[in-house]
Design a protein around this motif. Structure first.
Motif, PDB file in Angstrom:
ATOM      1  N   ILE A  38       0.855  -1.190   0.000  1.00 51.33           N
ATOM      2  CA  ILE A  38       0.000   0.000   0.000  1.00 51.33           C
ATOM      3  C   ILE A  38       0.893   1.242   0.000  1.00 51.33           C
ATOM      4  N   LEU A  39       0.756   2.080  -1.030  1.00 52.47           N
ATOM      5  CA  LEU A  39       1.515   3.325  -1.111  1.00 52.47           C
ATOM      6  C   LEU A  39       0.742   4.493  -0.515  1.00 52.47           C
ATOM      7  N   ALA A  40      -0.577   4.506  -0.725  1.00 49.32           N
ATOM      8  CA  ALA A  40      -1.392   5.621  -0.234  1.00 49.32           C
ATOM      9  C   ALA A  40      -2.829   5.152  -0.033  1.00 49.32           C
ATOM     10  N   GLU A  49     -10.946  11.660  -5.401  1.00 46.18           N
ATOM     11  CA  GLU A  49     -10.262  10.772  -4.465  1.00 46.18           C
ATOM     12  C   GLU A  49     -10.166   9.365  -5.045  1.00 46.18           C
ATOM     13  N   ILE A  50      -9.046   8.710  -4.753  1.00 47.81           N
ATOM     14  CA  ILE A  50      -8.873   7.289  -5.075  1.00 47.81           C
ATOM     15  C   ILE A  50      -8.644   6.582  -3.749  1.00 47.81           C
ATOM     16  N   ILE A  61      -0.761   0.379  -8.991  1.00 51.13           N
ATOM     17  CA  ILE A  61      -2.159   0.019  -9.173  1.00 51.13           C
ATOM     18  C   ILE A  61      -3.041   0.982  -8.395  1.00 51.13           C
ATOM     19  N   PHE A  62      -3.941   1.630  -9.095  1.00 51.72           N
ATOM     20  CA  PHE A  62      -4.936   2.504  -8.478  1.00 51.72           C
ATOM     21  C   PHE A  62      -6.173   1.648  -8.236  1.00 51.72           C
ATOM     22  N   VAL A  63      -6.686   1.691  -7.007  1.00 54.72           N
ATOM     23  CA  VAL A  63      -7.783   0.797  -6.635  1.00 54.72           C
ATOM     24  C   VAL A  63      -8.971   1.600  -6.116  1.00 54.72           C
ATOM     25  N   ASN A  94      -2.922  12.999 -11.447  1.00 56.11           N
ATOM     26  CA  ASN A  94      -2.271  13.889 -10.486  1.00 56.11           C
ATOM     27  C   ASN A  94      -1.211  13.135  -9.697  1.00 56.11           C
ATOM     28  N   PHE A  95      -1.556  11.969  -9.190  1.00 55.10           N
ATOM     29  CA  PHE A  95      -0.605  11.172  -8.420  1.00 55.10           C
ATOM     30  C   PHE A  95       0.566  10.754  -9.302  1.00 55.10           C
TER      31      PHE A  95
END
Length: 140
Positions: A38-40, A49-50, A61-63, A94-95
């Motif tokens: 988990i990065l963020a 928001e993600i 990976i964006f979840v 953005n990230f």
């Protein structure tokens, strides 16, 4: 935040928010079992928001986590409409723009969490859901 809500409204946060957070924790547990780092959590960019940003190997990976009642008319996966997709693209871009070095691969996943009266009954993980263009998946 909880104390702010209590002061502001004289009560705890809405039940749906608590269930949503529970779903995010369940999704995180599932992803960690699969070896994701988990990065963020709950990364925000403006109003967008993600839920989770993870690393698996060299892939970022964006979840998006969707928590629904058992038997809901619309599944969590199917509840991501075009407006939400555009918001997710903005926050992910953005990230990604802030990352150094840039990752080799980007991916978008959905974790669908079902609950019965707030108790999680099932968790499903959908990998590589179309959100980005194919060139974005190659880190271009």
């Amino acid at each position: 935040m909880l104390s702010f809500l209590k002061r502001m409204f004289g009560r705890d946060e809405p039940e749906s928010a608590a269930i949503g957070r529970r779903g995010e924790r369940e999704a995180e547990k599932l992803l960690k079992k699969k070896g994701y780092q988990i990065l963020a959590r709950n990364f925000r960019s403006g109003r967008d928001e993600i839920d989770l940003i993870c690393l698996q190997g060299k892939a970022v990976i964006f979840v998006e986590v969707r928590t629904r009642k058992v038997g809901a008319l619309v599944s969590g996966y199917d509840s991501i409409n075009q407006r939400k997709r555009e918001a997710l693209k903005r926050v992910c871009r953005n990230f990604f723009g802030k990352m150094k070095p840039k990752p080799i691969t980007l991916r978008f996943d959905v974790v669908e969490v079902e609950h019965e009266e707030g108790v999680v009954t099932q968790t499903r993980h959908f990998e590589d859901v179309p959100l980005f263009s194919k060139s974005a998946n190659r880190g271009v």
